[in-house]
Design a protein around this motif. Structure first.
Motif, mmCIF file in Angstrom:
data_model
loop_
_atom_site.group_PDB
_atom_site.id
_atom_site.type_symbol
_atom_site.label_atom_id
_atom_site.label_comp_id
_atom_site.label_asym_id
_atom_site.label_seq_id
_atom_site.Cartn_x
_atom_site.Cartn_y
_atom_site.Cartn_z
ATOM 1 N N GLY A 95 74.737 -43.243 45.628
ATOM 2 C CA GLY A 95 74.525 -42.834 47.010
ATOM 3 C C GLY A 95 73.076 -42.806 47.450
ATOM 4 N N ILE A 96 72.161 -43.301 46.637
ATOM 5 C CA ILE A 96 70.739 -43.261 47.004
ATOM 6 C C ILE A 96 70.477 -44.030 48.293
ATOM 7 N N THR A 97 71.072 -45.209 48.443
ATOM 8 C CA THR A 97 70.803 -45.996 49.656
ATOM 9 C C THR A 97 71.325 -45.276 50.899
ATOM 10 N N TYR A 98 72.433 -44.547 50.767
ATOM 11 C CA TYR A 98 72.925 -43.743 51.887
ATOM 12 C C TYR A 98 71.976 -42.576 52.158
ATOM 13 N N ALA B 217 78.011 -39.358 47.436
ATOM 14 C CA ALA B 217 76.565 -39.152 47.556
ATOM 15 C C ALA B 217 76.237 -37.655 47.652
ATOM 16 N N ASN B 218 75.246 -37.235 46.909
ATOM 17 C CA ASN B 218 74.755 -35.859 46.968
ATOM 18 C C ASN B 218 73.314 -35.923 47.449
ATOM 19 N N CYS B 219 73.136 -35.791 48.752
ATOM 20 C CA CYS B 219 71.811 -35.989 49.349
ATOM 21 C C CYS B 219 70.866 -34.822 49.116
ATOM 22 N N THR B 220 71.338 -33.753 48.480
ATOM 23 C CA THR B 220 70.415 -32.673 48.141
ATOM 24 C C THR B 220 69.570 -33.042 46.913
ATOM 25 N N THR C 82 80.655 -44.711 58.669
ATOM 26 C CA THR C 82 80.424 -45.572 57.511
ATOM 27 C C THR C 82 81.604 -45.416 56.572
ATOM 28 N N ASN C 83 81.637 -46.182 55.520
ATOM 29 C CA ASN C 83 82.682 -46.056 54.505
ATOM 30 C C ASN C 83 82.209 -46.730 53.221
ATOM 31 N N GLU C 84 83.040 -46.666 52.199
ATOM 32 C CA GLU C 84 82.688 -47.228 50.890
ATOM 33 C C GLU C 84 82.504 -48.743 50.919
ATOM 34 N N LEU D 135 74.047 -58.362 45.111
ATOM 35 C CA LEU D 135 73.288 -58.152 43.900
ATOM 36 C C LEU D 135 72.374 -56.949 44.016
ATOM 37 N N HIS D 136 72.377 -56.304 45.137
ATOM 38 C CA HIS D 136 71.582 -55.108 45.363
ATOM 39 C C HIS D 136 72.487 -54.046 45.984
ATOM 40 N N ALA D 137 72.312 -52.788 45.570
ATOM 41 C CA ALA D 137 73.029 -51.697 46.233
ATOM 42 C C ALA D 137 72.566 -51.645 47.676
#
Length: 164
Positions: A123-126, A159-162, A148-150, A25-27
């Motif tokens: 991708g925020i959590t990543y 994910a775009n960490c920039t 890691t993986n999906e 229930l949570h990312a």
């Protein structure tokens, strides 16, 4: 009265169907990193980076390299929190550090969004995990590898960490 019963029925049905799918229930995101340096060095680097990104200064440009909070730290376990610069999301972070027999430091990072029933997060959590690894310079450490993986890290591949 009938409206209340209908709303209650819909809420219960939605809740049961979400539980039946087995989806969180949570990312959330889990990543394993390997470093060919002592875990003590990894520990110091991560704790220093979390402290360095405590305030808003890293939020003045694009990205989320700010608003981290160190909750607790031991040489084997680090717990932190991250708040999105728009204050729209928060994540709980943890890093578990283990020295292996081959002089490798294995770090398991875990991030979970505090937003209930939000299973997609772009991708925020990543990125809240990875940005600390990159910002601390650990991506350049000897023996650096990431796993890691999906399946264990939602939206990892896009994910775009920039920007996060």
């Amino acid at each position: 009265m009938q409206t209340r019963i209908l709303l209650l029925t819909l809420t219960l049905t939605l809740g049961i169907s979400m539980m039946a799918t087995g989806e969180p229930l949570h990312a959330q995101c889990r990543v394993i990193w390997l470093f060919g340096i002592p875990c003590q060095d990894v520990y110091v680097s991560l704790v220093n980076q979390i402290k360095a990104w405590k305030g808003m200064s890293g939020c003045m440009t694009v990205g989320q390299r700010c608003l981290y909070e160190l909750v607790s730290a031991t040489p084997f376990h680090i717990v932190a929190k991250h708040t999105n610069r728009q204050w729209t999301s928060k994540e709980d972070l943890s890093f578990h550090l283990v020295s292996t027999e081959e002089s490798v430091c294995r770090v398991t990072g875990f991030s979970i969004s505090k937003a209930w029933a939000r299973v997609e997060d772009n991708g925020i959590t990543y990125c809240t995990l990875y940005n600390l690894i990159e910002g601390s310079g650990l991506v350049d450490a000897a023996g650096y590898k990431q796993y890691t993986n999906e399946w264990i890290c939602l939206d990892y591949s896009t994910a775009n960490c920039t920007i996060y």
